[in-house]
Design an enzyme around this catalytic site. Structure first.
Site, short mmCIF file in Angstrom:
data_model
loop_
_atom_site.label_atom_id
_atom_site.label_comp_id
_atom_site.label_asym_id
_atom_site.label_seq_id
_atom_site.Cartn_x
_atom_site.Cartn_y
_atom_site.Cartn_z
N GLU A 12 42.17 20.83 44.85
CA GLU A 12 40.92 21.40 45.95
C GLU A 12 39.64 20.76 45.42
O GLU A 12 39.22 20.84 44.29
CB GLU A 12 40.91 23.10 45.53
CG GLU A 12 42.15 23.79 46.15
CD GLU A 12 42.24 25.01 45.63
OE1 GLU A 12 43.17 25.95 46.35
OE2 GLU A 12 41.15 25.52 44.92
N LEU A 50 43.01 25.37 50.52
CA LEU A 50 42.92 26.27 49.47
C LEU A 50 44.29 27.30 49.44
O LEU A 50 44.21 28.40 49.74
CB LEU A 50 41.58 27.10 49.89
CG LEU A 50 40.18 26.51 49.89
CD1 LEU A 50 39.20 27.41 50.30
CD2 LEU A 50 40.09 25.78 48.63
N SER A 51 45.29 26.74 49.06
CA SER A 51 46.50 27.39 48.93
C SER A 51 47.14 26.95 47.75
O SER A 51 48.09 25.75 47.94
CB SER A 51 47.37 27.02 50.34
OG SER A 51 48.56 27.59 50.15
N GLU A 52 47.15 27.41 46.59
CA GLU A 52 47.74 26.83 45.38
C GLU A 52 49.28 26.63 45.59
O GLU A 52 49.78 25.81 45.14
CB GLU A 52 47.26 27.68 44.34
CG GLU A 52 45.77 27.33 43.79
CD GLU A 52 44.94 28.24 44.57
OE1 GLU A 52 43.67 27.93 44.43
OE2 GLU A 52 45.41 29.04 45.41
N PHE A 75 41.02 27.09 38.43
CA PHE A 75 40.87 27.90 37.44
C PHE A 75 42.40 28.45 37.01
O PHE A 75 42.98 28.89 38.08
CB PHE A 75 40.01 29.37 37.59
CG PHE A 75 38.58 28.87 37.85
CD1 PHE A 75 37.90 28.80 36.91
CD2 PHE A 75 38.21 28.47 39.02
CE1 PHE A 75 36.33 28.26 37.12
CE2 PHE A 75 36.67 28.10 39.42
CZ PHE A 75 36.00 28.09 38.25
N ASP A 77 43.18 31.25 36.36
CA ASP A 77 43.36 32.72 37.00
C ASP A 77 43.91 32.59 38.34
O ASP A 77 44.49 33.84 38.98
CB ASP A 77 41.73 33.22 36.90
CG ASP A 77 41.09 33.01 35.77
OD1 ASP A 77 41.09 34.13 35.31
OD2 ASP A 77 40.73 31.92 35.61
N HIS A 121 37.74 34.44 36.64
CA HIS A 121 37.68 33.04 36.56
C HIS A 121 37.47 32.54 35.07
O HIS A 121 37.11 31.41 34.73
CB HIS A 121 36.28 32.14 37.43
CG HIS A 121 36.47 32.71 38.70
ND1 HIS A 121 36.24 33.85 39.30
CD2 HIS A 121 36.72 31.69 39.87
CE1 HIS A 121 36.20 33.92 40.81
NE2 HIS A 121 36.61 32.62 41.07
#
Length: 320
Positions: A12, A50-52, A75, A77, A121
């Site tokens: 990202e 924005l889609s891990e 991150f 997290d 985070h």
């Protein structure tokens, strides 16, 4: 990337305004770690949605098809939304397909507290990945180790979780321009000593060294071991040190329950109990989320003073 055209990078905001004057407009990730790569390698760096779950899954699939992807999980997290792809797919491919499958994917992720980034985070989630068979877990503490371990990670044929502590990005040190690798499973004795062994990794290595310097002034000579890789774990170096010193302090920025500190402590008890002259001490944060308050966050992260106190307790409770 210059050496191997199969290496690609996904993440990202790693490119930013793709095609608009290259490096000047390339973000290089949230903290600019990969800044400049787009100007050199162009479309081999790919900005992702924005889609891990989407791009980490794509990286794992690309690895299974012969590429060597490096996916940047902004991150650590955020691993919750792509954890299935990592622990239930990539980690198991080699085993489930009888050793015939290779998944040479590297997932880079920022870890750790200390930057006022709050509970979502700032976590040190290294134990979660270390628990999973099939994953290799790396957490360097110096610029030299970071380069050597990252190159080894990219060339490795198994999935690697490469953890970069956000507070270490500003650390400077000598790094050769030539390519080199640091093998997995080889801890680094960063300070030799004879009275107590301090075992840790990542940001805590420097704090352990600071504690050792303070303790030396009181006559306590500490050995500091940087694990470097958590899976595979170099237990032999730890046991050799404990056999010499008789005292062990395990330092871990992760939550105390089921942590790396707890794992190392248990294995030392199992394999070198007779060598211990005093109780093992663990230095960890409390078992709470990372605070946002600067004052509380500073108290949350283990300090050099806490490490030094733990070393003193091993002697106070032992049979020296």
């Amino acid at each position: 990337m210059s050496r191997d055209p199969s290496v690609i990078v996904l993440g990202e905001d790693i490119v930013g305004a793709a095609g608009a004057d290259g490096e000047r407009d390339a973000w290089g990730g949230v903290l600019g770690v990969t800044k400049g790569l787009y100007a050199k390698h162009g479309d081999r760096l790919m900005d992702t949605p924005l889609s891990e779950s989407a791009y980490v899954g794509a990286a794992i699939g690309a690895a299974a098809c012969g590429m060597r992807p490096v996916a940047e999980l902004m991150f650590i997290d955020f691993m919750g939304v792509c954890f299935d792809q990592i622990y239930n797919q990539a980690a198991k491919f080699r085993y489930m397909f009888g050793g015939k499958a290779q998944t040479p994917v590297v997932i880079r992720a920022m870890v750790g507290a200390g930057m006022r980034a709050a509970a979502q985070h700032s976590q040190m989630l290294t134990p979660l990945f270390t628990h999973i068979p099939g994953l290799k877990v790396v957490c360097p503490s110096s610029p030299y180790d970071t380069k050597g371990l990252l190159i080894q990670s990219i060339r490795d044929n198994d999935p690697v979780i490469f953890c970069e502590h956000k507070n270490l990005y500003g650390v400077q040190g000598e790094v050769p321009e030539a390519s080199y690798v640091i093998p997995f499973g080889e801890a680094n004795v960063v300070r030799e000593g004879k009275h107590a062994s301090i075992v840790t990794y990542g940001q805590m290595v420097q704090r352990a060294l600071d504690a050792a310097t303070t303790l030396a002034q009181t006559g306590i000579d500490c050995e500091v071991i940087d694990l470097r890789t958590l899976s595979p774990l170099d237990l032999d170096t730890v046991l050799e040190s404990v056999e010499k010193t008789g005292h062990l302090v395990c330092v871990d920025e992760a939550s105390p329950r089921c942590s790396i500190a707890a794992d190392v402590s248990a294995q030392v008890v199992q394999h070198a109990f007779k060598a211990l002259k005093g109780p093992i001490e663990m230095v960890t944060p409390p078992h709470v989320p990372v605070p946002f308050s600067p004052v509380l966050e500073d108290l949350y992260v283990p300090s050099a003073a806490q490490i030094a106190d733990a070393v003193k307790r091993t002697f106070a409770g032992g049979h020296n």
